[in-house]
Design a protein around this motif. Structure first.
Motif, mmCIF file in Angstrom:
data_model
loop_
_atom_site.group_PDB
_atom_site.id
_atom_site.type_symbol
_atom_site.label_atom_id
_atom_site.label_comp_id
_atom_site.label_asym_id
_atom_site.label_seq_id
_atom_site.Cartn_x
_atom_site.Cartn_y
_atom_site.Cartn_z
ATOM 1 N N ILE A 8 36.412 30.093 44.127
ATOM 2 C CA ILE A 8 36.968 29.838 42.784
ATOM 3 C C ILE A 8 36.503 28.466 42.297
ATOM 4 C CG2 ILE A 8 39.122 29.425 41.516
ATOM 5 C CD1 ILE A 8 40.439 31.482 43.457
ATOM 6 N N ALA A 44 32.898 28.592 41.191
ATOM 7 C CA ALA A 44 32.753 29.296 39.902
ATOM 8 C C ALA A 44 33.268 28.422 38.760
ATOM 9 C CB ALA A 44 33.496 30.627 39.953
ATOM 10 N N GLU A 45 34.365 27.714 38.992
ATOM 11 C CA GLU A 45 34.905 26.839 37.939
ATOM 12 C C GLU A 45 33.954 25.682 37.653
ATOM 13 O OE1 GLU A 45 39.695 27.632 37.997
ATOM 14 O OE2 GLU A 45 38.951 26.052 39.314
ATOM 15 N N ALA A 72 29.759 32.501 35.462
ATOM 16 C CA ALA A 72 30.033 32.753 36.873
ATOM 17 C C ALA A 72 31.010 33.909 36.994
ATOM 18 C CB ALA A 72 30.627 31.510 37.531
ATOM 19 N N VAL A 73 30.809 34.709 38.031
ATOM 20 C CA VAL A 73 31.769 35.759 38.376
ATOM 21 C C VAL A 73 32.113 35.581 39.845
ATOM 22 C CG1 VAL A 73 32.086 38.231 38.719
ATOM 23 C CG2 VAL A 73 30.994 37.410 36.636
ATOM 24 N N GLN A 74 33.404 35.619 40.144
ATOM 25 C CA GLN A 74 33.850 35.467 41.520
ATOM 26 C C GLN A 74 34.639 36.712 41.903
ATOM 27 O OE1 GLN A 74 37.292 34.876 42.518
ATOM 28 N NE2 GLN A 74 36.743 34.746 44.668
ATOM 29 N N SER A 75 34.358 37.240 43.087
ATOM 30 C CA SER A 75 35.147 38.378 43.576
ATOM 31 C C SER A 75 35.397 38.180 45.051
ATOM 32 C CB SER A 75 34.399 39.689 43.322
ATOM 33 O OG SER A 75 33.221 39.722 44.097
ATOM 34 N N GLN A 76 36.199 39.039 45.611
ATOM 35 C CA GLN A 76 36.579 38.840 47.008
ATOM 36 C C GLN A 76 36.878 40.178 47.650
ATOM 37 O OE1 GLN A 76 39.848 36.386 45.844
ATOM 38 N NE2 GLN A 76 40.130 37.921 44.299
ATOM 39 N N TYR A 79 39.148 41.455 51.210
ATOM 40 C CA TYR A 79 39.948 40.985 52.337
ATOM 41 C C TYR A 79 40.783 42.157 52.822
ATOM 42 C CZ TYR A 79 43.314 40.742 48.538
ATOM 43 O OH TYR A 79 44.086 41.058 47.459
ATOM 44 N N GLY A 80 41.255 42.048 54.055
ATOM 45 C CA GLY A 80 42.109 43.098 54.600
ATOM 46 C C GLY A 80 43.541 42.902 54.159
ATOM 47 N N PRO A 81 44.442 43.782 54.602
ATOM 48 C CA PRO A 81 45.843 43.669 54.205
ATOM 49 C C PRO A 81 46.589 42.513 54.886
ATOM 50 C CG PRO A 81 45.459 45.698 55.470
ATOM 51 C CD PRO A 81 44.158 44.999 55.366
ATOM 52 N N PHE A 116 27.521 43.350 37.252
ATOM 53 C CA PHE A 116 28.025 43.780 38.563
ATOM 54 C C PHE A 116 28.548 42.551 39.302
ATOM 55 C CE2 PHE A 116 27.263 45.310 43.026
ATOM 56 C CZ PHE A 116 28.247 46.282 42.987
ATOM 57 N N LYS A 157 29.575 42.069 42.482
ATOM 58 C CA LYS A 157 29.393 41.868 43.932
ATOM 59 C C LYS A 157 27.978 41.374 44.221
ATOM 60 C CE LYS A 157 33.402 43.926 44.570
ATOM 61 N NZ LYS A 157 34.604 43.251 45.057
ATOM 62 N N THR A 175 24.548 41.446 45.943
ATOM 63 C CA THR A 175 23.691 42.454 46.590
ATOM 64 C C THR A 175 22.472 41.816 47.262
ATOM 65 O OG1 THR A 175 22.606 42.841 44.472
ATOM 66 C CG2 THR A 175 24.339 44.374 45.089
#
Lengths: 175, 380
Positions: free
Chosen positions: A20, A23-24, A33-37, A39-41, A61, A63, A65
Motif C-alpha cells: 500500500i 502504491a501511495e 498504481a494498482v495494489q492487490s493481495q 492471503y489465506g483465512p 488487470f 495481478k 503476471t
C-alpha cells in the motif's frame, strides 16, 4: 514505464502495508498504481502476498503476471510465488528466512532484512520498511521524497524517526 | 476541491454511502466484504448515523428494513453465505417496496466455499435468490472509482423506484486498491429522495399508484402517516388481500415500475467496439482482464471489443440482441461455471455464436488465458 512487484512472506510481516505504501508513493509521484493481495483465512501465519503494478498508463488487470521484482521474506513464499519468474526478474530475499533459492538466471539479492530491523531498530516489526528502502534503491520506481512521505502517512505517530532510519538501513543494504 | 486517494473498492463503497446520505448500517462482517462494515463503523457516527453489528445476517436485513421505513437511507454488506441468509427478507423488502442497498462482495461458494478467493457465482442468486416472482436491480462495478459512482447510483435507483438494489461486487474489485479522486465536500452531491405523500395522513394509502408511474409515495414512519407493512399480498391500503385481482395488480405494478424504465436503469459500457467483429462480454473483476485481452488481440489484428454490463439485473436484453446483429461471435467471460452466459444466449437467440469462458478455480483469468479462450472458442 511499467513495473510489476510482488512482495511475499508470512501473514503478519507487514507486506500488504508495504505494498500500500509503495502504491501511495507512486500516486504522490503522479503515476498510476494498482495494489492487490492474496492471503489465506488465517489472521497470522500462512503465506501472504501483496502485488503492486506501477505505470504511467491505465492498469486494468490487477495481478502481477510478469514480475520485475519478487521479494520473498519466507521460504514458503519463495517456493510458492516464484513459478512465473522470467530471466529479467529480480529476486530479493530476506536471508534470515530464505535459504533455498530456485534456479534463476537473473539477479538475486540476499539481504539481511529482518536481522537489520532487529539489530539496528530493535524490532522485527520494522522489516517491511527496511525492505521498502532496499526496493527503492534497486528500482527507483518512486522518488525518495514520495516514499518517505507515504511511509510517514501510514505509520503510528511517534515512530517517524525510527521508520526513516529503517528506510535508510534498507537503502544502505543495496550497493 | 477534491482529493486523490488510494482506496479499496470496499472503502470506495463506504465513501459513496456517506456521500449518498446513508444514515443506518445493520450488518454482520464477513470476508471479503468486512472493510465496508469496518469503515462505516468509523464514519457513520461522524455524520450523525448509526452503525449496528447485528447478531446475524437475517437480523441485519430486518434492521435495515425498519430503518428505511423511517425515511433513512440504509445499507447492509455481506458475502455469499450471508447473502443466502438475507434472501427471505430481500423478498419481504421487494413485496413491501422498501428502498435499500445490499452490498454482496462475492466469494467462492457454495456454503463457506473459499472466503478469500474471488468469484462471480451469485449472478443468478442476485436475481432469483428469494422465492416467488419479484423484481429488483443489481449493479456491478469494475473499478474503485466506479464503486463510488455506482453506490450513489444504487441509492438514486432505490429511492426512485422504491426497490432494493443489490451492489453486486466481487473480491477482485472489493479488495483492489487504486486511484480515486473524491470531492472534499459531499454536501455538494445531490441527494436522491423517495417520493413522499402530498395528501393528508387520513387520505394516505401506502400502495396507491397516485401518479401512474407505478411507484407509490412512501411516508416516513413516525411522521403521522399510519400504514401497514406486510409480506402478504396486499392492496393499496397495505392490508392483506389475497384475491386474484389484488394479486395480479400488485405483481403487475411491481414489474412495470422497473421494466417500463429499462432505458433509465440498464447501463452497458463498451470498449473498442466501434469496428469490432467479435465481442467479449465481461463485468466486474472479469472485465479488468478483458480490457487487456482486447488490447492484446487488437495488436494481433483481431477486431474484438468489450461489452461490459454495469447493470446486471434487469438483464440488458435489448443491448445483447443488438450486439448479436453487429458481431460474428460473442465470448462471455465470468468467474463461475457459466451463469450470465445463459441470459446472453437467450437474448442472442441463435443470431451469432455465443461461447463461454467460465473460470472457477479461485483465480481471476489472466489476459493471456482469456485471449487463448477467445482464439480457441471462436476459431480465430
Amino acid at each position: 514505464m511499467r513495473i510489476e512487484l510482488r512482495l511475499s512472506g508470512t501473514g503478519g510481516q507487514g507486506l500488504i502495508t508495504a505494498g500500500i505504501i509503495l502504491a501511495e508513493a507512486a500516486l504522490l509521484d503522479g503515476k498510476l498504481a494498482v495494489q492487490s493481495q492474496s492471503y489465506g483465512p488465517e489472521a497470522r501465519g500462512g503465506s501472504s502476498k501483496a502485488e503492486v503494478i506501477i505505470s504511467d498508463q491505465a492498469i486494468h488487470f490487477s495481478k502481477v503476471t510478469k514480475p520485475d521484482i519478487l521479494l520473498a521474506m519466507s521460504q514458503e513464499a519463495m517456493n510458492k510465488y516464484s513459478g512465473d519468474l522470467g530471466p529479467d526478474s529480480v529476486i530479493v530475499t530476506d536471508s534470515l528466512f530464505v535459504s533455498k533459492i530456485p534456479a534463476h538466471e537473473g539477479k538475486v539479492y540476499e539481504l539481511p532484512i529482518t536481522h537489520t530491523a532487529k539489530n539496528e531498530l530493535g524490532r522485527a516489526l520494522f522489516s517491511n520498511i527496511v525492505a521498502l528502502g532496499a526496493l527503492y534503491k534497486l528500482t527507483k520506481v518512486v522518488s525518495y521524497e514520495a516514499l518517505e512521505k507515504a511511509v510517514l502517512n501510514r505509520v503510528p505517530k511517534g515512530t517517524e524517526e525510527k521508520n526513516k532510519k529503517a528506510l535508510a538501513a534498507g537503502i544502505a543494504m543495496v550497493d | 476541491m477534491s482529493r486523490i486517494l488510494l482506496l479499496q473498492g470496499n472503502q470506495a463503497v463506504v465513501e459513496g454511502a456517506i456521500a449518498a446520505g446513508v444514515k443506518f448500517f445493520g450488518g454482520y462482517p464477513i470476508t471479503p466484504s468486512t472493510e465496508v462494515a469496518e469503515s462505516l463503523a468509523e464514519k457513520l457516527p461522524l455524520v450523525g448515523g448509526k452503525f449496528i453489528q447485528m447478531e446475524d445476517e437475517i437480523a441485519s436485513m430486518g434492521a435495515i428494513i425498519g430503518a428505511s421505513l423511517t425515511g433513512k437511507k440504509v445499507m447492509t454488506a455481506t458475502s455469499g453465505p450471508g447473502f443466502s441468509l438475507k434472501q427471505e427478507l430481500i423478498g419481504y423488502a421487494c413485496a413491501a417496496e422498501v428502498p435499500m442497498v445490499i452490498v454482496n462482495v462475492q466469494r467462492v461458494g457454495p456454503s463457506t466455499g473459499q472466503p478469500t478467493s474471488p468469484s462471480q457465482g451469485d449472478i443468478m442468486q442476485a436475481r432469483w435468490g428469494t422465492h416467488g416472482d419479484h423484481w429488483l436491480i443489481a449493479l456491478t462495478p469494475a473499478s474503485v472509482p466506479e464503486c463510488f459512482e455506482l453506490t450513489l447510483r444504487a441509492y438514486a435507483l432505490s429511492e426512485k423506484y422504491r426497490t432494493p438494489v443489490i451492489l453486486l461486487m466481487d473480491e477482485v474489485i472489493g479488495h483492489m486498491r487504486e486511484k480515486i479522486e473524491l470531492p472534499d465536500n459531499y454536501d455538494e452531491i445531490p441527494k436522491a429522495e423517495r417520493k413522499r405523500p402530498a395528501c393528508a395522513p387520513a387520505d394516505y394509502k401506502a400502495y396507491a399508484d397516485v401518479d401512474g408511474d407505478g411507484v407509490p409515495p412512501m411516508a416516513d414512519f413516525g411522521n403521522g402517516y399510519r400504514w401497514h407493512v406486510t409480506g402478504l399480498v396486499h392492496d393499496e391500503t397495505g392490508f392483506p388481500k389475497g384475491t386474484p385481482g389484488a394479486t395480479v395488480a400488485a405483481a403487475d405494478r411491481q414489474y412495470h415500475k422497473i421494466y417500463d424504465n429499462l432505458d433509465d436503469i440498464v447501463q452497458v459500457d463498451e470498449y473498442r467496439m466501434e469496428d469490432a467483429e467479435y465481442a467479449i462480454v465481461a463485468f466486474g473483476g472479469g472485465a479488468r482482464t478483458a480490457y487487456e485481452t482486447v488490447d492484446m488481440a487488437r495488436a494481433k489484428g483481431i477486431k474484438v471489443g468489450l461489452v461490459r454490463p454495469i447493470t446486471i439485473w434487469p438483464f440488458a436484453e435489448a443491448q445483447m440482441a443488438a450486439l448479436a446483429d453487429k458481431v460474428k461471435g460473442i465470448l462471455v467471460h465470468e468467474l463461475n461455471c457459466g451463469q450470465y452466459v445463459l441470459e446472453v444466449e437467450r437474448a442472442v437467440a441463435g443470431k451469432c455464436p455465443v461461447c463461454s469462458y467460465a473460470k472457477y478455480d479461485n483465480e481471476p483469468a489472466t489476459p493471456a488465458q482469456l485471449l487463448a479462450a477467445l482464439e480457441k472458442s471462436l476459431a480465430l
